[in-house]
Design an enzyme around this catalytic site. Sequence first.
Site, short mmCIF file in Angstrom:
data_model
loop_
_atom_site.label_atom_id
_atom_site.label_comp_id
_atom_site.label_asym_id
_atom_site.label_seq_id
_atom_site.Cartn_x
_atom_site.Cartn_y
_atom_site.Cartn_z
N ASP A 11 0.87 -1.18 0.00
CA ASP A 11 0.00 0.00 0.00
C ASP A 11 0.90 1.22 0.00
O ASP A 11 1.62 1.46 0.97
CB ASP A 11 -0.91 0.00 1.23
N ASP A 130 -14.56 -5.27 -4.00
CA ASP A 130 -14.64 -5.12 -2.55
C ASP A 130 -16.06 -5.49 -2.14
O ASP A 130 -17.02 -4.83 -2.57
CB ASP A 130 -14.34 -3.67 -2.13
#
Lengths: 253, 198
Positions: A11, A130
Amino acid sequence: MLSKRIIACLDVRDGQVVKGVHFEELRAAGDPAALAGRYNAEGIDELVILDITATIETRRARADTVRRVAAELFIPLAVGGGIHSEDDAAAAIDAGADKVSLNTAALADPGLITTLAARYGSQAVVVAIDAKREGDRFAVYARSGRVAADREAVEWAREAERRGAGEILLTSIDRDGTKAGFDCVLTAAVSSAVSIPVVASGGAGGLDDFVDVFTTGRADAALAASIFHNADTNVRALKRHLAAHGIPVRPWS
Amino acid sequence: MIALIDYGAGNLASVRKALGAIGADVMVPSAPADLADVRGIIVPGVGHFGATRALHGEWTDAILAVIGEGRPLLGICLGMQWLFEGSDEAPDCAGLGLLAGRCYRLRGNDVKVPHIGWNTIDIRRQGSIVAGVAPGTQFYFTHSFVAPVSGDTVASTEHGELFASVVERGQVAGVQFHPEKSGEAGLTVLRNFAELAR
């Protein structure tokens, strides 16, 4: 026999890895290229750079990060986060990404999946989903899990495959960051519904979570971020554990 | 100098980068005539077999001329499949035909198609392109179509069925996997080719 893949996610914000920096001893590992190099040496099968940079210079910053990470690596590299257009995808691929991961942009314009598959091949197009449990269904969310997309995960995965996606990156919003294990019900439901590989994400806490997601969850690959920052749970130890449980993995050196 | 053929099937950056890492000199020819002085040819590629149509005509003639002079060629993924007579993926598009047989879609016997990820190659006979590759070594694959196992097969791989993952006939070789994405083992394969092209 095809190995189950272990994928590490970096990330990245403003050129630095942001997850895992709270592990005191790994503060210096905030550089994406350095961390990628370490994972590669430990036998990671693939890397994902998830760019969460929030500046107007996003595309160029992302390309710089991708270029630096890709420079010394000869394993597949996917890039996600902020890929909103064909130009964004082209910039990431030109910088060295093998795959781009589409999420919100694919929900807004599913035709983008087909456009990119036609230009780069399906193997270069990952659709990230998601999903969150709502009753007995799995609702899809856009914008990093903030906005309901009015779609169901299994149906959306099927559509993404039909439109040319080469892989599905499936994240459980319920499990993300909890270390409570992958959502094997969600993963198995999607994996059984499509022919393309499904990468499970969200909830990895211990080595047995990976065993579960590759057996009960029927995942083809599993992705984690913070667990690999912990020196106790490196890629080599994970692969040794999986092999001991009869799960095919790419041998570690 | 190794020529990397750009026919619009995927980007060449990663193959070029891997060749750079092993110290090989690479050029991307802009016209068939540029192949006159190269020491070897790599035909990369991912995507649809129909893309190889861009190689028909002058490119094919120039590539065959290089091979005819004993200089080596390596086909990667789609570039390997192009060495065969054709593929069910684009039935009306002829392959180079240097290797006998047609490529076909994986039947997906209890496995997912496309075949994406790391898999072993089972080396059946000696091949210069896989010299130094240890048994059990895995390579990165991403494809749905495969070439049949035949006398030209150096190594085979299993994904619901057996298919040719490394082929060699004379100085013409092909690999179904991506050596540029297969870590150190992949670089070994590219080094072997660079050695042949010296």
